[in-house]
Write an enzyme that holds these catalytic residues in place. Structure first.
Site, PDB file in Angstrom:
ATOM      1  N   ASP A  43       0.886  -1.153   0.000  1.00 11.62           N
ATOM      2  CA  ASP A  43       0.000   0.000   0.000  1.00 11.62           C
ATOM      3  C   ASP A  43       0.936   1.218   0.000  1.00 11.62           C
ATOM      4  O   ASP A  43       2.123   1.097   0.316  1.00 11.62           O
ATOM      5  CB  ASP A  43      -0.877  -0.034   1.253  1.00 11.62           C
ATOM      6  CG  ASP A  43      -1.714   1.217   1.387  1.00 11.62           C
ATOM      7  OD1 ASP A  43      -2.373   1.607   0.409  1.00 11.62           O
ATOM      8  OD2 ASP A  43      -1.697   1.828   2.478  1.00 11.62           O
ATOM      9  N   ASP A  53       0.014   5.088   0.920  1.00 13.20           N
ATOM     10  CA  ASP A  53      -0.176   6.054   2.007  1.00 13.20           C
ATOM     11  C   ASP A  53      -0.174   5.330   3.360  1.00 13.20           C
ATOM     12  O   ASP A  53      -1.002   4.457   3.589  1.00 13.20           O
ATOM     13  CB  ASP A  53      -1.505   6.789   1.820  1.00 13.20           C
ATOM     14  CG  ASP A  53      -1.554   7.584   0.518  1.00 13.20           C
ATOM     15  OD1 ASP A  53      -0.851   8.587   0.432  1.00 13.20           O
ATOM     16  OD2 ASP A  53      -2.283   7.180  -0.402  1.00 13.20           O
ATOM     17  N   ARG A  88     -11.333   8.992  -2.535  1.00 14.99           N
ATOM     18  CA  ARG A  88     -11.627  10.414  -2.321  1.00 14.99           C
ATOM     19  C   ARG A  88     -13.126  10.657  -2.106  1.00 14.99           C
ATOM     20  O   ARG A  88     -13.535  11.293  -1.126  1.00 14.99           O
ATOM     21  CB  ARG A  88     -11.136  11.210  -3.529  1.00 14.99           C
ATOM     22  CG  ARG A  88     -10.838  12.662  -3.219  1.00 14.99           C
ATOM     23  CD  ARG A  88     -10.313  13.347  -4.468  1.00 14.99           C
ATOM     24  NE  ARG A  88      -9.144  12.678  -5.015  1.00 14.99           N
ATOM     25  CZ  ARG A  88      -8.712  12.819  -6.263  1.00 14.99           C
ATOM     26  NH1 ARG A  88      -9.358  13.616  -7.091  1.00 14.99           N
ATOM     27  NH2 ARG A  88      -7.636  12.174  -6.681  1.00 14.99           N
ATOM     28  N   SER A  94      -5.305   5.571  -4.074  1.00 13.69           N
ATOM     29  CA  SER A  94      -5.090   6.965  -4.502  1.00 13.69           C
ATOM     30  C   SER A  94      -4.957   7.095  -6.012  1.00 13.69           C
ATOM     31  O   SER A  94      -4.240   6.338  -6.656  1.00 13.69           O
ATOM     32  CB  SER A  94      -3.834   7.524  -3.847  1.00 13.69           C
ATOM     33  OG  SER A  94      -3.545   8.805  -4.373  1.00 13.69           O
ATOM     34  N   ASN A 118      -3.561   9.603  -7.119  1.00  8.60           N
ATOM     35  CA  ASN A 118      -2.294  10.347  -7.209  1.00  8.60           C
ATOM     36  C   ASN A 118      -1.082   9.454  -6.942  1.00  8.60           C
ATOM     37  O   ASN A 118       0.028   9.960  -6.762  1.00  8.60           O
ATOM     38  CB  ASN A 118      -2.301  11.491  -6.195  1.00  8.60           C
ATOM     39  CG  ASN A 118      -3.366  12.529  -6.513  1.00  8.60           C
ATOM     40  OD1 ASN A 118      -3.376  13.093  -7.602  1.00  8.60           O
ATOM     41  ND2 ASN A 118      -4.275  12.770  -5.574  1.00  8.60           N
TER      42      ASN A 118
HETATM   43  C1  G6P Z   1      -5.276   6.505   0.099  1.00  9.00           C
HETATM   44  C2  G6P Z   1      -5.340   7.299   1.380  1.00  9.00           C
HETATM   45  C3  G6P Z   1      -6.713   7.927   1.554  1.00  9.00           C
HETATM   46  C4  G6P Z   1      -7.106   8.706   0.302  1.00  9.00           C
HETATM   47  C5  G6P Z   1      -7.115   7.777  -0.886  1.00  9.00           C
HETATM   48  C6  G6P Z   1      -7.483   8.501  -2.179  1.00  9.00           C
HETATM   49  O1  G6P Z   1      -5.953   5.309   0.264  1.00  9.00           O
HETATM   50  O2  G6P Z   1      -5.064   6.469   2.503  1.00  9.00           O
HETATM   51  O3  G6P Z   1      -6.679   8.786   2.675  1.00  9.00           O
HETATM   52  O4  G6P Z   1      -8.384   9.291   0.464  1.00  9.00           O
HETATM   53  O5  G6P Z   1      -5.814   7.202  -1.028  1.00  9.00           O
HETATM   54  O6  G6P Z   1      -6.452   9.369  -2.547  1.00  9.00           O
HETATM   55  P1  G6P Z   1      -6.526  10.426  -3.716  1.00  9.00           P
HETATM   56  O7  G6P Z   1      -5.106  10.873  -3.876  1.00  9.00           O
HETATM   57  O8  G6P Z   1      -7.061   9.738  -4.926  1.00  9.00           O
HETATM   58  O9  G6P Z   1      -7.430  11.526  -3.254  1.00  9.00           O
HETATM   59 MG    MG Z   2      -2.729   3.174   3.516  1.00  4.72          MG
END
Ligand code: G6P
Ligand code: MG
Length: 188
Positions: free
Chosen positions: A9, A11, A49, A114, A116
């Site tokens: 994973d 983040d 998100r 994510s 990103n």
């Molecule tokens: C990860 C983080 C979340 C976040 C998600 C979406 O799983 O732990 O806190 O909301 O990614 O990220 P993004 O960059 O697409 O907003």
């Molecule tokens: Mg995580």
């Protein structure tokens, strides 16, 4: 059995971007007059998100245009935060662990909710090291569905039972177990 692959994973495992997500949500929630706390931010680990915003809003109703505008602004703030990210932000021991996997010839990938993820990995200077990057665009069903990890195992041509997922979120641990992976949970 020899481990065939490791899926990280992003983040909370390779780097601690939870703070950046927190600051971005806090900023947009302050602007919108929506209550938000660090404690609530913890519930958002591993959540997409839009799912995060639904959790933050709770019973509050907003129209679709507002909902999407909040998401776009939150992401703009998060992208600003990402500009400040450098290889220093890799969590302790990660570069050594990747080196050890390279030395052992074990491929590794990222499996993150994510959208990103690639940008974060690029900022951290490790994007090119990963055999595959599965992100928020890879599959339709998010963790705790096992789909993302299964898609990565398929891309790497390894069996889930011979692969290990490293996760910090409950939804991620559940996804890995449902997919039949070995799993290492990190953090609280
Ligand atoms: C990860 C983080 C979340 C976040 C998600 C979406 O799983 O732990 O806190 O909301 O990614 O990220 P993004 O960059 O697409 O907003
Ligand atoms: Mg995580």
């Amino acid at each position: 059995m020899k481990v065939q692959a490791v899926i990280f994973d992003l983040d909370g495992v390779l780097t601690d971007t939870a703070e950046g997500h927190y600051l971005s949500w806090q900023r947009v929630c302050d602007e919108e007059g929506i209550p938000f706390t660090r404690q609530m931010n913890e519930q958002l680990r591993g959540r997409r998100r839009a799912d995060s915003l639904r959790l933050i809003l709770g019973e509050r109703q907003v129209d679709e245009a507002t909902f999407n505008a909040i998401l776009a602004r939150k992401n703009a703030y998060y992208l600003e935060y990402l500009e400040t990210l450098t290889p220093e932000a890799l969590l302790p021991g990660i570069p050594q662990l990747l080196d050890a996997l390279d030395a052992a010839g074990i491929p590794y990938a990222v499996g993150s909710a994510s959208r990103n993820a690639r940008r974060v990995l690029a900022q951290l200077g490790v994007l090119e090291r990963f055999a595959f990057v599965g992100d928020g665009n890879t599959v339709a069903r998010a963790k705790p569905a096992p789909d993302l990890f299964l898609a990565i195992a398929q891309a790497l041509d390894v069996s889930p039972a011979a692969s290990v997922v490293v996760e910090d979120a409950q939804a991620g641990v559940e996804a890995a177990l449902r997919g039949g992976f070995g799993v290492v949970g990190v953090g609280p």
